[in-house]
Enzyme design. Structure first.
Site, PDB file in Angstrom:
ATOM      1  N   ARG A 173     -17.406  -2.689  71.491  1.00 48.88           N
ATOM      2  CA  ARG A 173     -16.772  -2.974  72.869  1.00 48.88           C
ATOM      3  C   ARG A 173     -17.548  -2.705  73.945  1.00 48.88           C
ATOM      4  O   ARG A 173     -17.530  -3.571  74.766  1.00 48.88           O
ATOM      5  CB  ARG A 173     -15.657  -1.773  72.910  1.00 48.88           C
ATOM      6  CG  ARG A 173     -14.515  -1.832  72.069  1.00 48.88           C
ATOM      7  CD  ARG A 173     -13.662  -0.447  72.009  1.00 48.88           C
ATOM      8  NE  ARG A 173     -14.445   0.434  71.579  1.00 48.88           N
ATOM      9  CZ  ARG A 173     -14.120   1.682  71.279  1.00 48.88           C
ATOM     10  NH1 ARG A 173     -12.760   1.830  71.264  1.00 48.88           N
ATOM     11  NH2 ARG A 173     -15.019   2.585  70.777  1.00 48.88           N
ATOM     12  N   LYS A 214     -10.241  14.769  59.074  1.00 50.68           N
ATOM     13  CA  LYS A 214      -9.595  14.445  60.399  1.00 50.68           C
ATOM     14  C   LYS A 214      -8.153  14.499  60.661  1.00 50.68           C
ATOM     15  O   LYS A 214      -7.378  14.115  59.713  1.00 50.68           O
ATOM     16  CB  LYS A 214      -9.956  13.109  60.797  1.00 50.68           C
ATOM     17  CG  LYS A 214     -10.425  12.568  62.139  1.00 50.68           C
ATOM     18  CD  LYS A 214     -11.301  11.385  62.135  1.00 50.68           C
ATOM     19  CE  LYS A 214     -11.296  10.715  63.311  1.00 50.68           C
ATOM     20  NZ  LYS A 214     -11.746   9.366  63.291  1.00 50.68           N
ATOM     21  N   HIS A 251      -8.389  -4.059  67.444  1.00 46.24           N
ATOM     22  CA  HIS A 251      -8.309  -4.248  66.081  1.00 46.24           C
ATOM     23  C   HIS A 251      -7.852  -5.388  65.478  1.00 46.24           C
ATOM     24  O   HIS A 251      -8.531  -5.905  64.714  1.00 46.24           O
ATOM     25  CB  HIS A 251      -7.619  -3.043  65.287  1.00 46.24           C
ATOM     26  CG  HIS A 251      -8.101  -1.531  65.665  1.00 46.24           C
ATOM     27  ND1 HIS A 251      -7.382  -0.451  65.867  1.00 46.24           N
ATOM     28  CD2 HIS A 251      -9.488  -1.191  65.475  1.00 46.24           C
ATOM     29  CE1 HIS A 251      -7.985   0.691  65.877  1.00 46.24           C
ATOM     30  NE2 HIS A 251      -9.293   0.287  66.108  1.00 46.24           N
ATOM     31  N   SER A 304      -7.930   3.702  69.775  1.00 48.37           N
ATOM     32  CA  SER A 304      -6.954   4.520  69.442  1.00 48.37           C
ATOM     33  C   SER A 304      -6.948   5.756  69.915  1.00 48.37           C
ATOM     34  O   SER A 304      -5.682   6.287  70.231  1.00 48.37           O
ATOM     35  CB  SER A 304      -7.233   4.672  67.905  1.00 48.37           C
ATOM     36  OG  SER A 304      -7.000   3.404  67.174  1.00 48.37           O
TER      37      SER A 304
HETATM   38  O1  PNS Z   1     -12.293   3.669  63.494  1.00 43.35           O
HETATM   39  P1  PNS Z   1     -13.640   4.524  63.134  1.00 43.35           P
HETATM   40  O2  PNS Z   1     -13.083   5.831  63.077  1.00 43.35           O
HETATM   41  O3  PNS Z   1     -14.580   4.169  64.153  1.00 43.35           O
HETATM   42  O4  PNS Z   1     -14.261   4.254  61.757  1.00 43.35           O
HETATM   43  C1  PNS Z   1     -15.519   4.897  61.252  1.00 43.35           C
HETATM   44  C2  PNS Z   1     -15.624   4.660  59.882  1.00 43.35           C
HETATM   45  C3  PNS Z   1     -14.716   4.546  59.028  1.00 43.35           C
HETATM   46  C4  PNS Z   1     -16.261   3.052  59.833  1.00 43.35           C
HETATM   47  C5  PNS Z   1     -16.938   5.447  59.397  1.00 43.35           C
HETATM   48  O5  PNS Z   1     -16.655   6.715  59.646  1.00 43.35           O
HETATM   49  C6  PNS Z   1     -17.144   5.195  57.913  1.00 43.35           C
HETATM   50  O6  PNS Z   1     -17.752   4.411  57.490  1.00 43.35           O
HETATM   51  N1  PNS Z   1     -16.762   6.552  57.234  1.00 43.35           N
HETATM   52  C7  PNS Z   1     -16.722   6.581  56.026  1.00 43.35           C
HETATM   53  C8  PNS Z   1     -18.054   7.571  55.314  1.00 43.35           C
HETATM   54  C9  PNS Z   1     -19.329   7.227  55.634  1.00 43.35           C
HETATM   55  O7  PNS Z   1     -19.674   6.096  54.887  1.00 43.35           O
HETATM   56  N2  PNS Z   1     -20.083   7.776  56.539  1.00 43.35           N
HETATM   57  C10 PNS Z   1     -21.415   7.486  56.482  1.00 43.35           C
HETATM   58  C11 PNS Z   1     -21.765   6.453  57.752  1.00 43.35           C
HETATM   59  S1  PNS Z   1     -23.272   6.530  58.093  1.00 43.35           S
END
Ligand code: PNS
Length: 168
Positions: free
Chosen positions: A90, A41, A17, A128
């Site tokens: 990745r 979560k 990150h 993570s």
């Molecule tokens: O580090 P992560 O868990 O892969 O991040 C995922 C993240 C935070 C980018 C994604 O879950 C997100 O944007 N969540 C906010 C809710 C949202 O907008 N969801 C719609 C995506 S289609």
């Protein structure tokens, strides 16, 4: 003015990150690291802990701000007037999911573009989830996260200091 958001759970922040933060901060004018406050979560670190850990790591990068957000990413992007989302890729396994999210976000908010940075080779395996899995069993995580986070992560799992694995 290019204002971007690098969103994620960052539970915990890994060296992978950090690599993306440093590289994207060099490309955009302002980078918001958006820490998802995901109530559904079960996170290892609270959102406040995650924000403060990232702040600790980015205090010398002048164009980086660290904030938490709730709800939809596109709503948050609108609120802070960011029109770029940064995501790290990745491997090809990330691609399908990331493409779907990027396209959905673009449909929801037409002015937003997602830019993917390919993860530096040495972090291409890192996540993570992997860090947590290793830490939970006292495995060596010193190459995955910043040195000051190693004990904080073991502490969360109640790993006996004597049993903590460290690279010499
Ligand atoms: O580090 P992560 O868990 O892969 O991040 C995922 C993240 C935070 C980018 C994604 O879950 C997100 O944007 N969540 C906010 C809710 C949202 O907008 N969801 C719609 C995506 S289609």
């Amino acid at each position: 003015m290019k204002r971007a958001i690098y969103p994620g759970s960052f539970d915990p922040l890994t060296n992978g990150h950090m690599d993306i933060i440093v590289r994207s901060a060099a490309i955009v004018d302002e980078l918001y690291v958006g820490v998802l406050n995901n109530r559904a979560k079960n996170s290892l670190f609270s959102v406040d802990e995650r924000v403060s850990m990232i702040k600790e790591m980015t205090e010398t990068i002048s164009n980086v701000k660290v904030v938490s957000f709730d709800g939809l990413l596109v709503d948050f992007a609108r609120e802070i007037q960011a029109n770029i989302i940064i995501r790290g890729l990745r491997a090809v396994t990330d691609f399908e999911y990331e493409l779907q999210i990027a396209q959905t976000n673009h449909v929801e908010y037409n002015e937003i573009e997602t830019i993917f940075l390919t993860t530096s080779l040495q972090y291409s395996y890192l996540s993570s989830t992997i860090v947590k899995e290793f830490a939970a069993y006292g495995g060596d995580i010193s190459q995955f996260v910043a040195p000051q986070f190693v004990d904080r992560i073991y502490d969360k799992y109640g790993i006996d200091p004597e049993k903590r694995c460290r690279k010499q």
